[in-house]
Structures are given as C-alpha cells and as structure tokens.
Enzyme design. Structure first.
Site, mmCIF file in Angstrom:
data_model
loop_
_atom_site.group_PDB
_atom_site.id
_atom_site.type_symbol
_atom_site.label_atom_id
_atom_site.label_comp_id
_atom_site.label_asym_id
_atom_site.label_seq_id
_atom_site.Cartn_x
_atom_site.Cartn_y
_atom_site.Cartn_z
ATOM 1 N N THR A 254 -4.161 -57.341 70.183
ATOM 2 C CA THR A 254 -4.611 -56.545 71.328
ATOM 3 C C THR A 254 -4.173 -57.272 72.601
ATOM 4 O O THR A 254 -4.170 -58.501 72.671
ATOM 5 C CB THR A 254 -6.136 -56.332 71.315
ATOM 6 O OG1 THR A 254 -6.811 -57.579 71.448
ATOM 7 C CG2 THR A 254 -6.595 -55.635 70.048
ATOM 8 N N GLY A 255 -3.773 -56.493 73.597
ATOM 9 C CA GLY A 255 -3.188 -57.103 74.791
ATOM 10 C C GLY A 255 -1.839 -57.718 74.467
ATOM 11 O O GLY A 255 -1.423 -58.699 75.086
ATOM 12 N N SER B 265 1.583 -58.103 77.222
ATOM 13 C CA SER B 265 1.665 -58.925 78.439
ATOM 14 C C SER B 265 1.243 -60.363 78.134
ATOM 15 O O SER B 265 0.492 -60.617 77.181
ATOM 16 C CB SER B 265 0.719 -58.316 79.498
ATOM 17 O OG SER B 265 0.768 -59.045 80.695
ATOM 18 N N GLY B 266 1.723 -61.274 78.937
ATOM 19 C CA GLY B 266 1.224 -62.655 78.958
ATOM 20 C C GLY B 266 1.124 -63.327 77.596
ATOM 21 O O GLY B 266 2.096 -63.370 76.818
ATOM 22 N N ILE B 267 -0.048 -63.864 77.303
ATOM 23 C CA ILE B 267 -0.282 -64.624 76.068
ATOM 24 C C ILE B 267 -0.077 -63.735 74.833
ATOM 25 O O ILE B 267 0.532 -64.171 73.841
ATOM 26 C CB ILE B 267 -1.718 -65.211 76.091
ATOM 27 C CG1 ILE B 267 -1.810 -66.323 77.155
ATOM 28 C CG2 ILE B 267 -2.128 -65.723 74.725
ATOM 29 C CD1 ILE B 267 -3.232 -66.777 77.482
ATOM 30 N N GLY B 268 -0.566 -62.501 74.903
ATOM 31 C CA GLY B 268 -0.422 -61.590 73.758
ATOM 32 C C GLY B 268 1.038 -61.295 73.463
ATOM 33 O O GLY B 268 1.466 -61.304 72.304
ATOM 34 N N TYR C 162 -17.444 -64.121 83.780
ATOM 35 C CA TYR C 162 -16.244 -64.319 82.944
ATOM 36 C C TYR C 162 -16.498 -65.414 81.900
ATOM 37 O O TYR C 162 -16.220 -65.233 80.707
ATOM 38 C CB TYR C 162 -15.045 -64.694 83.824
ATOM 39 C CG TYR C 162 -13.772 -64.956 83.042
ATOM 40 C CD1 TYR C 162 -13.084 -63.921 82.424
ATOM 41 C CD2 TYR C 162 -13.253 -66.249 82.928
ATOM 42 C CE1 TYR C 162 -11.921 -64.155 81.706
ATOM 43 C CE2 TYR C 162 -12.090 -66.491 82.214
ATOM 44 C CZ TYR C 162 -11.424 -65.440 81.605
ATOM 45 O OH TYR C 162 -10.267 -65.685 80.889
HETATM 46 P P1 NAD Z 1 -2.510 -60.498 80.978
HETATM 47 O O1 NAD Z 1 -3.173 -59.771 82.084
HETATM 48 O O2 NAD Z 1 -1.053 -60.760 81.044
HETATM 49 O O3 NAD Z 1 -2.843 -59.790 79.595
HETATM 50 C C1 NAD Z 1 -4.054 -59.158 79.342
HETATM 51 C C2 NAD Z 1 -3.811 -58.119 78.281
HETATM 52 O O4 NAD Z 1 -5.059 -57.493 77.959
HETATM 53 C C3 NAD Z 1 -2.865 -57.017 78.753
HETATM 54 O O5 NAD Z 1 -1.948 -56.765 77.735
HETATM 55 C C4 NAD Z 1 -3.762 -55.800 78.923
HETATM 56 O O6 NAD Z 1 -3.132 -54.590 78.565
HETATM 57 C C5 NAD Z 1 -4.866 -56.099 77.923
HETATM 58 N N1 NAD Z 1 -6.089 -55.415 78.282
HETATM 59 C C6 NAD Z 1 -6.908 -55.649 79.334
HETATM 60 N N2 NAD Z 1 -7.928 -54.781 79.324
HETATM 61 C C7 NAD Z 1 -7.742 -53.984 78.242
HETATM 62 C C8 NAD Z 1 -8.447 -52.895 77.695
HETATM 63 N N3 NAD Z 1 -9.572 -52.424 78.252
HETATM 64 N N4 NAD Z 1 -7.964 -52.314 76.569
HETATM 65 C C9 NAD Z 1 -6.830 -52.761 75.997
HETATM 66 N N5 NAD Z 1 -6.125 -53.797 76.468
HETATM 67 C C10 NAD Z 1 -6.574 -54.385 77.569
HETATM 68 O O7 NAD Z 1 -3.295 -61.868 80.882
HETATM 69 P P2 NAD Z 1 -3.243 -63.094 79.847
HETATM 70 O O8 NAD Z 1 -3.365 -64.294 80.689
HETATM 71 O O9 NAD Z 1 -2.130 -62.978 78.878
HETATM 72 O O10 NAD Z 1 -4.644 -62.880 79.121
HETATM 73 C C11 NAD Z 1 -4.788 -62.762 77.718
HETATM 74 C C12 NAD Z 1 -6.136 -63.347 77.338
HETATM 75 O O11 NAD Z 1 -6.132 -64.743 77.641
HETATM 76 C C13 NAD Z 1 -7.331 -62.746 78.077
HETATM 77 O O12 NAD Z 1 -8.384 -62.559 77.150
HETATM 78 C C14 NAD Z 1 -7.693 -63.829 79.087
HETATM 79 O O13 NAD Z 1 -9.050 -63.807 79.428
HETATM 80 C C15 NAD Z 1 -7.331 -65.071 78.302
HETATM 81 N N6 NAD Z 1 -7.099 -66.294 79.094
HETATM 82 C C16 NAD Z 1 -6.094 -66.355 80.016
HETATM 83 C C17 NAD Z 1 -5.891 -67.524 80.733
HETATM 84 C C18 NAD Z 1 -4.814 -67.651 81.765
HETATM 85 O O14 NAD Z 1 -4.861 -68.592 82.580
HETATM 86 N N7 NAD Z 1 -3.816 -66.787 81.780
HETATM 87 C C19 NAD Z 1 -6.725 -68.636 80.514
HETATM 88 C C20 NAD Z 1 -7.735 -68.535 79.568
HETATM 89 C C21 NAD Z 1 -7.909 -67.357 78.849
#
Ligand code: NAD
Length: 249
Positions: free
Chosen positions: A12-13, A16-19, A150
C-alpha cells in the site's frame, strides 16, 4: 538472501517514496508486485517502471470497498499474498493547541484504521511462511514537538506488529515493523510547506541524525526485503529502526 522470484508482494502506498522504492526492489528480484495508492497518474507511472509482473489498483485505505477491490484483484490474479507491506500513510505535524478533530481523525483513519483493515482483509490470502511489515516511524519513540498525533498513530502500528504476531504465529505468519528516520520522499512536499521550508526542515532534521544525513527510500526498502525474507524466519513482533541512529544512539 531469499529469492523473491514469483513471490506475491502487495504494497500500500506503492506509488511513491518508500513504497515505490520497495516495489522496485522486490520487482528487481522477480516478485509479482501489486501496488495500491490514491493517485491514478502516479500509480500508472509507477506500474510502468515496475514492468510486466506488476499491477496497480487505485484506492483509499480508509474505504472498505477499495480494500476489497484490491484483495479481489490479488486473489484473481495471483491467488495468494507472500508479503504484505502496510506502508500507506500521511504525516502532518501540529502543536497540541492546533490539533483539531479533523487532523486527529484524518491521521488515525489513514495511518491506523486503514492499516489494520488492510491486514484483516488480506489475511484470507496469507498462509504459512508469509509475512507482514508495517511502516512505523522514529516519531513513535521520540518526543518530537508537533508530532503528538502522528507519533501516536505510528506507536499504534508498532503495537499491532506485536499483538498481530501473537494472533498469527500459529498460522506461520510473521509480523514486523520497519521504523524509518527522516527519508527523502515526496511526503515533505505534502505537508503544506514551501520549498524553502522543506529545505530548512530537511537540513534541521539531518542535523539531528547521528549519521548526519537523511535516509534514502532504497535503504528502507532493503530492510523491508530482509524482514520479508527467509533470513528473518525467526524474527516476529520486532521493529527495525532504519534511521542513522536517530532513535538508537
Ligand atoms: P509518500 O507521500 O511518498 O508516500 C505515501 C504513500 O501513501 C503514497 O503512495 C500515497 O498514495 C499513500 N497514501 C496516503 N494516504 C493514502 C490513503 N488514504 N489510501 C491509500 N494510499 C494512501 O511518503 P513516504 O515518505 O514514502 O511515506 C511512506 C510511509 O513511511 C508513511 O507511512 C510514512 O508515515 C512513513 N514514514 C516516512 C518517513 C519519511 O521521512 N519520509 C519517516 C518515517 C515514516
């Protein structure tokens, strides 16, 4: 390390990003990857970069019908899930005085409720040897100003990794969490900050990391792959910090 050839990985997710970095890492190792996210265009672009073994389903983790559609697609296309990466999430920071009900409900609906029901709905497709990884955050450990809501959502996920491990151990399903520190992803741009504010925030937060830098999404992906692999067969209920020492030193 385990070969992921023909393993079925649902993220899920994953657009983008980490996913997305994790989807790329699994796809590179031959996995059949299904990504789920909200934004149609980035899903389409992501699926294209992942190649023929990947598919994308658009939806919102807070909507039961969308999660049902994801699981129905995986069942029809692959029949099972080997790795479920419960990663979709949003980050918003507010001091307690400004944390209104809309902020609280949004973060808990997406980050906690959405994650919980993603797991519940996926379980009928998961069997012996499969595993679940949640994305939590260093914010669950630290007393970060402005992160009360958060941080609490991520602490809830950390708790799920423990309690669901206990629920699922007799079915041979392992459950763990990866806990990233600050990682360069589009999430910073979704916080309503200007470009300059994002630069300033990144610099400031990098200064709080003992290793002196923010992480790369690929570094989180490598940890997720490890937790999903046979090399982690004796690991369940754990949270692996990947944060340059931010919560450990
Ligand atoms: P990102 O914004 O690039 O990715 C977030 C992803 O979540 C996106 O693909 C988006 O489509 C999806 N998403 C958000 N709300 C949604 C919903 N209601 N239904 C379906 N999909 C949904 O950010 P990221 O940094 O890759 O974040 C991924 C995870 O890592 C998140 O859970 C975030 O809290 C966590 N995280 C990120 C960091 C950081 O510094 N980037 C640090 C710690 C934890």
């Amino acid at each position: 390390m385990t070969s992921f050839t023909n393993k079925v990985v649902v993220i899920t997710g994953g657009n983008s990003g980490i996913g997305l970095a994790t989807a790329q890492a699994f796809a590179k190792d031959g996995a059949k990857v299904v990504i789920f996210g909200r934004d149609r265009e980035s899903l389409r672009n992501a699926a294209e970069t992942l190649g023929a073994n990947a598919s994308a389903i658009q939806g919102d983790v807070t909507k039961a019908a969308d999660l049902d559609a994801l699981i129905a697609h995986v069942k029809k296309t692959h029949g099972r899930i080997d790795t479920l990466f419960v990663n979709a999430g949003v980050a918003e920071f507010r001091p307690v005085d400004l944390a209104d009900e809309a902020h609280f409900d949004k973060l808990f609906d997406i980050n906690v409720k959405g994650a919980y029901y993603t797991v519940q709905k996926a379980l009928p497709l998961m069997g012996q040897g499969s595993s679940i990884v949640f994305t939590t955050s260093g914010a669950q450990e630290l007393g970060m100003a402005g992160a009360s809501v958060y941080g609490a959502t991520k602490a809830a996920l950390r708790s799920f990794a423990r309690t669901l491990s206990a629920d699922l151990k007799d079915r041979g399903i392992r459950v763990n969490a990866v806990s990233p520190g600050p990682v360069q992803t589009p999430i910073f741009g979704r916080m309503g900050l200007s470009h300059e504010q994002i630069e300033g925030f990144s610099k400031e937060i990098a200064g709080q990391v003992p290793m002196g830098r923010v992480g790369q999404a690929s570094e989180i992906a490598a940890a997720v792959k490890f937790l999903a692999s046979d090399g982690a067969a004796y690991i369940t209920g754990a949270s692996l910090p990947v944060d340059g020492g931010m919560t450990t030193l």
